[in-house]
Motif scaffolding. Sequence first.
Motif, short mmCIF file in Angstrom:
data_model
loop_
_atom_site.label_atom_id
_atom_site.label_comp_id
_atom_site.label_asym_id
_atom_site.label_seq_id
_atom_site.Cartn_x
_atom_site.Cartn_y
_atom_site.Cartn_z
N UNK A 67 -9.92 -6.65 -8.03
CA UNK A 67 -9.42 -5.40 -7.46
C UNK A 67 -10.52 -4.70 -6.66
N UNK A 68 -11.77 -4.78 -7.16
CA UNK A 68 -12.89 -4.20 -6.42
C UNK A 68 -13.04 -4.86 -5.06
N UNK A 69 -12.95 -6.19 -5.04
CA UNK A 69 -13.07 -6.94 -3.79
C UNK A 69 -11.96 -6.54 -2.82
N UNK A 70 -10.73 -6.51 -3.30
CA UNK A 70 -9.59 -6.13 -2.45
C UNK A 70 -9.76 -4.71 -1.92
N UNK A 71 -10.17 -3.79 -2.80
CA UNK A 71 -10.35 -2.41 -2.37
C UNK A 71 -11.44 -2.28 -1.33
N UNK A 72 -12.55 -2.99 -1.53
CA UNK A 72 -13.68 -2.90 -0.59
C UNK A 72 -13.31 -3.50 0.77
N UNK A 81 -11.03 2.34 -0.89
CA UNK A 81 -12.44 2.48 -1.28
C UNK A 81 -12.55 3.12 -2.66
N UNK A 82 -11.70 4.11 -2.93
CA UNK A 82 -11.71 4.76 -4.24
C UNK A 82 -11.24 3.79 -5.33
N UNK A 83 -10.28 2.91 -4.98
CA UNK A 83 -9.86 1.86 -5.91
C UNK A 83 -11.04 0.95 -6.24
N UNK A 84 -11.81 0.56 -5.22
CA UNK A 84 -12.97 -0.30 -5.43
C UNK A 84 -14.00 0.38 -6.33
#
Length: 301
Positions: free
Chosen positions: A85-90, A159-162
């Motif tokens: 999820x971090x990767x997708x968000x970033x 970005x906030x999700x990441x």
Amino acid sequence: MNVLASLSHRQQGLLLTGGGALIMSPDALLIKLADLPDAEILMWRGFLSGLGFLLIALMRHGRGTIAAYRRCGWTGIAVALLFSLTTCGFVLGNQYTKAGNVLLILAASPIIAAAFSWLILKERLPRRTWLAIALCMVGIGMIVIDDTGVGSWVGNAFALLAATTLALNFTLCRRRPGIDMSPMLTFNGLLVGTGGLIVWLSHGEIALPPANSLALVVLLCLFIVPFGVTLLQRGPLYLPAAEVGLLLLLEVVIGTLWAWWLLGERPAAIALVGGSLVLGTLVVKGLYERRLERRVLGVGT
């Protein structure tokens, strides 16, 4: 390896963490320069970085690679899911808003992690941490308000999700101190790559990107991301959290300068003020906590 072994414990930590931050600094820039559709960049980043993490695990652990994966346990599986999820968000954040906005919001992840530690691990946070959380949230709010022109609420939300999932990752890893979770990032790559591939296939035929875009993607995803993230993952084993947090800001500052210089992504005034508030808060907090740690250890400042 002999050179690294000759350094002190702290010097090794500084080299690993600082080196990882510098290696990762052009991440956002290269995503934008590759200029690929969302699903396509996620597919390439997922599969290539997964391969890179696997090769690094094999080089580091050799015949003990499988045992290294087993040591991570169920926590490692959760780490892989969260980092996906971090990767997708970033990546998606950089597709829809300014690179500087994404990096500055991501910089607040240690502060968000402190809030999760209070909520999940029931840790008591000192007043200075609550003050830092409040200031960083104000700063992030100012960055998010910058949604005109190139900026986008969608990108800021990604970005906030990441930042949030990365903070959850930090909190989760603290339940297994001393266990290196970086091998599990191989599975993060497989998850992101498979998801990107499914979406890409649903929209049409598979085709290789232009040669220059492919070269940038291979450089970023097969080399920069696996090596940079692995170094960053090792840093906390050698350094106190405060010093790690300060060194991680190198990626934010240098990455923002890369985007400003090469892409002309000049942040709006309100985003600059918000970003300065976030970075300033993190620097002051990190320096103060570093001083406290050195005092406890009896090291002179």
